[in-house]
Design a protein around this motif. Structure first.
Motif, mmCIF file in Angstrom:
data_model
loop_
_atom_site.group_PDB
_atom_site.id
_atom_site.type_symbol
_atom_site.label_atom_id
_atom_site.label_comp_id
_atom_site.label_asym_id
_atom_site.label_seq_id
_atom_site.Cartn_x
_atom_site.Cartn_y
_atom_site.Cartn_z
ATOM 1 N N PHE A 94 24.839 8.896 -14.296
ATOM 2 C CA PHE A 94 24.555 9.450 -15.620
ATOM 3 C C PHE A 94 25.127 8.588 -16.747
ATOM 4 C CE2 PHE A 94 24.276 12.883 -12.616
ATOM 5 C CZ PHE A 94 23.136 13.547 -13.005
ATOM 6 N N ASP A 95 25.749 7.493 -16.387
ATOM 7 C CA ASP A 95 26.365 6.581 -17.357
ATOM 8 C C ASP A 95 25.292 5.606 -17.846
ATOM 9 O OD1 ASP A 95 27.862 4.762 -18.779
ATOM 10 O OD2 ASP A 95 29.220 4.247 -17.128
ATOM 11 N N ARG A 96 24.592 6.007 -18.910
ATOM 12 C CA ARG A 96 23.449 5.229 -19.405
ATOM 13 C C ARG A 96 23.830 3.833 -19.879
ATOM 14 N NH1 ARG A 96 23.219 10.038 -21.946
ATOM 15 N NH2 ARG A 96 21.898 11.568 -20.958
ATOM 16 N N GLU A 97 25.011 3.691 -20.431
ATOM 17 C CA GLU A 97 25.422 2.400 -20.995
ATOM 18 C C GLU A 97 26.243 1.563 -20.013
ATOM 19 O OE1 GLU A 97 27.248 3.081 -24.811
ATOM 20 O OE2 GLU A 97 25.717 4.579 -25.328
ATOM 21 N N GLY A 98 26.590 2.142 -18.877
ATOM 22 C CA GLY A 98 27.357 1.407 -17.876
ATOM 23 C C GLY A 98 28.765 1.048 -18.329
ATOM 24 N N ASN A 99 29.342 1.861 -19.203
ATOM 25 C CA ASN A 99 30.667 1.574 -19.753
ATOM 26 C C ASN A 99 31.764 2.501 -19.239
ATOM 27 O OD1 ASN A 99 29.949 3.910 -21.061
ATOM 28 N ND2 ASN A 99 30.052 3.060 -23.134
ATOM 29 N N GLY A 100 31.438 3.323 -18.225
ATOM 30 C CA GLY A 100 32.442 4.228 -17.665
ATOM 31 C C GLY A 100 32.612 5.513 -18.446
ATOM 32 N N LEU A 101 31.692 5.770 -19.385
ATOM 33 C CA LEU A 101 31.789 6.955 -20.224
ATOM 34 C C LEU A 101 30.512 7.774 -20.134
ATOM 35 C CD1 LEU A 101 33.213 5.225 -23.421
ATOM 36 C CD2 LEU A 101 34.519 6.526 -21.736
ATOM 37 N N ILE A 102 30.671 9.095 -20.148
ATOM 38 C CA ILE A 102 29.542 10.006 -20.259
ATOM 39 C C ILE A 102 29.913 11.060 -21.295
ATOM 40 C CG2 ILE A 102 28.623 9.656 -17.946
ATOM 41 C CD1 ILE A 102 30.010 12.200 -17.041
ATOM 42 N N THR A 103 28.910 11.774 -21.779
ATOM 43 C CA THR A 103 29.170 12.785 -22.800
ATOM 44 C C THR A 103 29.463 14.139 -22.156
ATOM 45 O OG1 THR A 103 26.871 13.460 -22.980
ATOM 46 C CG2 THR A 103 27.586 11.619 -24.406
ATOM 47 N N LEU A 104 30.038 14.991 -22.967
ATOM 48 C CA LEU A 104 30.306 16.352 -22.517
ATOM 49 C C LEU A 104 28.998 17.042 -22.150
ATOM 50 C CD1 LEU A 104 32.445 18.520 -22.092
ATOM 51 C CD2 LEU A 104 32.196 19.166 -24.485
ATOM 52 N N SER A 105 27.944 16.792 -22.901
ATOM 53 C CA SER A 105 26.648 17.416 -22.590
ATOM 54 C C SER A 105 26.089 16.874 -21.269
ATOM 55 C CB SER A 105 25.651 17.228 -23.733
ATOM 56 O OG SER A 105 25.387 15.872 -23.953
ATOM 57 N N ASP A 106 26.380 15.596 -20.951
ATOM 58 C CA ASP A 106 25.972 15.058 -19.642
ATOM 59 C C ASP A 106 26.636 15.846 -18.519
ATOM 60 O OD1 ASP A 106 24.386 12.983 -20.670
ATOM 61 O OD2 ASP A 106 26.049 11.547 -20.668
ATOM 62 N N VAL A 107 27.920 16.097 -18.647
ATOM 63 C CA VAL A 107 28.658 16.847 -17.622
ATOM 64 C C VAL A 107 28.118 18.261 -17.526
ATOM 65 C CG1 VAL A 107 30.909 17.740 -16.912
ATOM 66 C CG2 VAL A 107 30.738 15.448 -17.877
ATOM 67 N N GLN A 108 27.834 18.865 -18.672
ATOM 68 C CA GLN A 108 27.277 20.211 -18.655
ATOM 69 C C GLN A 108 25.938 20.207 -17.928
ATOM 70 O OE1 GLN A 108 26.861 22.031 -22.504
ATOM 71 N NE2 GLN A 108 26.217 23.985 -21.650
ATOM 72 N N GLY A 109 25.113 19.206 -18.163
ATOM 73 C CA GLY A 109 23.831 19.092 -17.475
ATOM 74 C C GLY A 109 24.004 18.929 -15.972
ATOM 75 N N ILE A 110 24.992 18.122 -15.570
ATOM 76 C CA ILE A 110 25.278 17.923 -14.146
ATOM 77 C C ILE A 110 25.680 19.249 -13.507
ATOM 78 C CG2 ILE A 110 26.873 16.844 -12.500
ATOM 79 C CD1 ILE A 110 27.026 14.460 -14.515
ATOM 80 N N LEU A 111 26.564 19.971 -14.171
ATOM 81 C CA LEU A 111 27.019 21.258 -13.642
ATOM 82 C C LEU A 111 25.860 22.245 -13.522
ATOM 83 C CD1 LEU A 111 30.439 21.605 -15.493
ATOM 84 C CD2 LEU A 111 30.069 21.108 -13.072
ATOM 85 N N GLU A 112 24.965 22.250 -14.513
ATOM 86 C CA GLU A 112 23.805 23.144 -14.457
ATOM 87 C C GLU A 112 22.900 22.793 -13.283
ATOM 88 O OE1 GLU A 112 21.797 23.236 -18.235
ATOM 89 O OE2 GLU A 112 23.509 24.181 -19.228
ATOM 90 N N LYS A 113 22.714 21.490 -13.033
ATOM 91 C CA LYS A 113 21.880 21.070 -11.904
ATOM 92 C C LYS A 113 22.502 21.479 -10.572
ATOM 93 C CE LYS A 113 19.339 17.310 -13.938
ATOM 94 N NZ LYS A 113 19.604 16.689 -15.139
ATOM 95 N N LEU A 114 23.823 21.609 -10.557
ATOM 96 C CA LEU A 114 24.522 22.038 -9.348
ATOM 97 C C LEU A 114 24.605 23.557 -9.257
ATOM 98 C CD1 LEU A 114 27.427 19.422 -9.315
ATOM 99 C CD2 LEU A 114 25.421 19.475 -7.824
ATOM 100 N N GLY A 115 24.014 24.251 -10.243
ATOM 101 C CA GLY A 115 23.980 25.705 -10.193
ATOM 102 C C GLY A 115 25.046 26.396 -11.004
ATOM 103 N N GLU A 116 25.847 25.637 -11.744
ATOM 104 C CA GLU A 116 26.893 26.232 -12.583
ATOM 105 C C GLU A 116 26.381 26.368 -14.007
ATOM 106 O OE1 GLU A 116 29.819 27.449 -11.623
ATOM 107 O OE2 GLU A 116 29.391 26.872 -9.572
ATOM 108 N N LYS A 117 25.999 27.564 -14.397
ATOM 109 C CA LYS A 117 25.491 27.809 -15.748
ATOM 110 C C LYS A 117 26.675 28.110 -16.673
ATOM 111 C CE LYS A 117 20.997 28.093 -14.648
ATOM 112 N NZ LYS A 117 20.310 26.848 -14.629
ATOM 113 N N LEU A 118 27.145 27.082 -17.351
ATOM 114 C CA LEU A 118 28.247 27.245 -18.287
ATOM 115 C C LEU A 118 27.726 27.036 -19.703
ATOM 116 C CD1 LEU A 118 31.035 25.110 -16.541
ATOM 117 C CD2 LEU A 118 30.787 27.579 -16.489
ATOM 118 N N SER A 119 28.247 27.822 -20.621
ATOM 119 C CA SER A 119 27.886 27.601 -22.022
ATOM 120 C C SER A 119 28.573 26.327 -22.504
ATOM 121 C CB SER A 119 28.350 28.798 -22.868
ATOM 122 O OG SER A 119 29.772 28.808 -22.940
ATOM 123 N N SER A 120 28.131 25.813 -23.638
ATOM 124 C CA SER A 120 28.762 24.623 -24.212
ATOM 125 C C SER A 120 30.245 24.873 -24.461
ATOM 126 C CB SER A 120 28.087 24.239 -25.529
ATOM 127 O OG SER A 120 26.747 23.884 -25.295
#
Length: 152
Positions: A94-120
């Motif tokens: 999920f690291d689009r820029e390849g710099n070792g960083l992702i956004t909080l919304s990226d993590v939220q999206g990952i968690l949702e794909k794993l079945g964890e529905k968390l609010s922002s």
């Protein structure tokens, strides 16, 4: 992550199978074979490091057991490192820029794909300490911190 190994009585039985002289000892060169027979998978380097620490040419079970415990500890550390590497590789996807960083919304999206529905707000509350001033998360550092946190 911890594996189940044989109990002491069963270990002694396996140990005795490698006793070629009937003196309740094994040749120290057999340490790796006994460890592998007991379900461990030490590297040759680990075996050499452990057996070089003893001047005895033959090992009693009492000599063997602390070395065995060292093998188990090394395996558990290696397993944890492998697990950590897999998790980091998952975030790296999920690291689009390849710099070792992702956004909080990226993590939220990952968690949702794993079945964890968390609010922002819930996601931010959990991960707040890992988010920098620009809203980015250094995911390798976060994974390392979480997996090595002994206070869990």
């Amino acid at each position: 992550m911890s594996r189940n190994y044989l109990g002491e009585s069963e270990m002694r039985d396996y140990f005795s199978l490698f006793d070629t002289r009937g003196d309740n000892k094994i040749a120290k060169e057999e340490f790796g074979n006994v460890a592998r027979a007991l379900g461990a998978n030490p590297t040759n380097r680990e075996i050499q490091t452990l057996i070089s620490g003893t001047s005895n040419e033959r090992l009693s079970f009492e000599d063997f057991y602390p070395m065995w415990q060292s093998v188990i500890k090394m395996e558990e550390e290696r397993s944890q490192k492998n697990d950590q590497d897999k998790i980091v590789a998952g975030f790296r996807a999920f690291d689009r820029e390849g710099n070792g960083l992702i956004t909080l919304s990226d993590v939220q999206g990952i968690l949702e794909k794993l079945g964890e529905k968390l609010s922002s707000e819930e996601c931010a509350a959990i991960l707040d300490k890992y988010v920098d001033g620009e809203g980015k998360i250094e995911y390798e550092k976060m994974v390392n911190t979480i997996l090595n946190d002994d206070s869990r």
